[in-house]
Design an enzyme around this catalytic site. Structure first.
Site, PDB file in Angstrom:
ATOM      1  CE1 TYR A 160      -3.049  -3.003   0.532  1.00 25.88           C
ATOM      2  CE2 TYR A 160      -4.515  -1.219   1.442  1.00 25.88           C
ATOM      3  CZ  TYR A 160      -4.454  -2.507   1.064  1.00 25.88           C
ATOM      4  OH  TYR A 160      -5.441  -3.446   1.050  1.00 25.88           O
ATOM      5  CE  LYS A 227       0.534 -17.781   1.583  1.00 30.44           C
ATOM      6  NZ  LYS A 227      -0.098 -19.000   1.965  1.00 30.44           N
ATOM      7  CG  ASP A 281      -2.911 -19.637   3.585  1.00 28.88           C
ATOM      8  OD1 ASP A 281      -2.188 -19.516   4.580  1.00 28.88           O
ATOM      9  OD2 ASP A 281      -2.443 -20.037   2.550  1.00 28.88           O
ATOM     10  CG  ASP A 305      -7.834  -3.376   3.065  1.00 24.54           C
ATOM     11  OD1 ASP A 305      -9.084  -3.318   3.635  1.00 24.54           O
ATOM     12  OD2 ASP A 305      -7.661  -2.856   2.051  1.00 24.54           O
TER      13      ASP A 305
END
Ligand code: NAP
Length: 414
Positions: A160, A227, A281, A305
């Site tokens: 971002y 992740k 995940d 987000d």
């Protein structure tokens, strides 16, 4: 500082900082930005609820003095086309605490997101979103009451940060050449390129805030979501820096999950916050299957987000999800949904996201009684089947009321 269009009410006092702590008078001036689209409708309703709850809680001993600040379309009308007036930023810094409605952002062009600009200009590095279930709210979960988490999402870094190079531009070609020739990596021709910076500074201050919150609010655990199995030096590093903060700065108050099992057979000693980590995940899956295992979540920008909206859906959706963007002291509370332009000025939508963001704001300034009153009145109102259209379409036999009518019903039940 003198302002062109902003007026602080004479009767109120500003919040101040002393010895790194907020000092809140009984008559604080708090800033509010109405926002675009449905913003005016929900702000009007929420202001009435907040004022009524403060009056009910403190019988006149405490009172908020509101100062209207301007961003977005309303600002543009007042400041000759300026959607993001510098004096609004100054006023937020001066008042320390403010709340805002949603702001329009053009997609794929036009001006930069005002929300992103606000976060960056004020260095509001933590996006905080509590997700909790209220009795009576329609939910797709079998046991929605098990969902009770607070997400701390890093707000300033990650993909971002705006370091992106469009396919076909000279900048893109220059970077692609450097990566291919100097760094020995390869990728498809004409790929758009983006950079994902994750720093120890950015990661640690976010995790520090999440751990401090967990300690201050008696929460059982902080989960670092990442992740890192794939993106080792960004997401994996976030995880490692998170554990480092816990160990080095909160060693007496935290315990890692490994230690928990090695030394305590999985039962946390009294007063210790468990620090654990989960791959992003699997966190999405676990938050549906075993949400009770989670408490405070610390995430990088993108994961946070996605996770914030997904979890909000488990307990009633965006219409009631509250949020805040925070620096060390300065905090801007906000509705988490957008401007829903098709409902603008129809007095139709649910004001609860903004209203509960206001509750976070009252908790933040130490006026917790206000939040308790609003929470209880909300449960009684929804329990009586009085809801806005978004809940009405998911509930049997509900009475649909407009935004203002929902505020009336809630105020009656305070
Ligand atoms: P949105 O405004 O959040 O609206 C999407 C849908 O969410 C609405 O059509 C409505 O669903 C539901 N919804 C939103 N607010 C609701 C409320 N208070 N009560 C009940 N339902 C509500 O998202 P968008 O249409 O993608 O974005 C519109 C504009 O808002 C864009 O310019 C976007 O950039 C901006 N935005 C601003 C912020 C912010 O200021 N923080 C955040 C997100 C988006 P139904 O249609 O099913 O009734």
């Amino acid at each position: 500082m003198s302002y062109r269009h902003i007026r602080f009410p004479d009767s109120g006092q500003k919040i101040s900082i002393s010895n790194n702590r907020m000092v809140v008078p009984d008559n604080p001036i708090l800033g509010f930005v109405e926002g675009d689209g449905i913003g005016p409708d929900i702000t009007r309703a929420a202001l009435r609820v907040w004022n009524a709850a403060v009056e009910k809680a403190y019988g006149g001993r405490r009172k908020v003095h509101w100062a209207e600040l301007y961003l977005g379309e309303k600002a543009s009308g007042i400041y000759d086309g300026d959607y993001f007036p510098a004096e609004t930023l100054e006023a937020i810094k001066e008042l320390i605490v403010a709340i805002k409605g949603p702001l329009t952002t053009p997609v794929g062009g036009g001006f930069r997101s005002l929300n992103v600009s606000l976060r960056q200009e004020l260095d509001l590095y933590a996006c905080v979103r509590p997700v909790q279930y209220f009795q009576g709210v329609p939910s797709p979960m079998r046991r929605p009451e098990d969902v009770d988490v607070v997400i701390f999402r890093e707000n300033t870094e990650d993909v971002y940060s705006g370091i992106e190079y469009q396919s076909g531009t000279p900048e893109n070609r220059k970077l692609a050449k450097f990566l291919r020739e100097e760094m020995g990596v390869d990728f498809f021709e004409d790929a758009g390129l983006g950079v994902k910076p994750i720093s120890p500074f950015g990661s640690k201050r976010l995790v520090r805030k999440a751990i401090q919150y967990a300690i201050d609010n008696g929460r059982a655990s902080v989960t670092l979501v990442h992740k890192g199995n794939i993106m080792k030096f960004t997401e994996g590093a976030f995880r490692n820096w998170g554990y480092e903060v816990a160990r080095e700065e909160f060693g007496d108050q935290t315990i890692s999950e490994d230690e928990l099992w090695e030394k305590y057979d999985g039962v946390a000693p009294e007063g210790k916050v468990v620090i654990k980590d989960r791959i992003a995940d699997i966190t999405f899956q676990l938050m549906q299957l075993r949400p009770a295992e989670f408490d405070v979540l610390a995430t990088m920008n993108l994961n946070g987000d996605y996770l914030s909206d997904a979890l909000a859906a488990e307990v009633g959706g965006m219409g009631i999800a509250p949020g805040a963007n925070m620096a060390d002291h300065v905090a801007v509370f906000e509705a988490t949904h957008g401007t829903a332009p098709k409902y603008a000025n129809l007095d139709k939508v649910n004001p609860s996201s903004l209203m509960f963001s206001g509750c976070m704001m009252f908790d933040y300034i130490g006026w917790r009684e206000v939040t308790t009153l609003i929470n209880e009145a909300f449960v009684r109102t929804v329990g009586a089947g009085i809801v806005t259209y978004d809940f009405a379409r998911q509930m049997e036999g509900a009475t649909e009321v407009p935004t203002s009518g929902f505020a009336d019903a809630l105020i009656e039940r305070l």
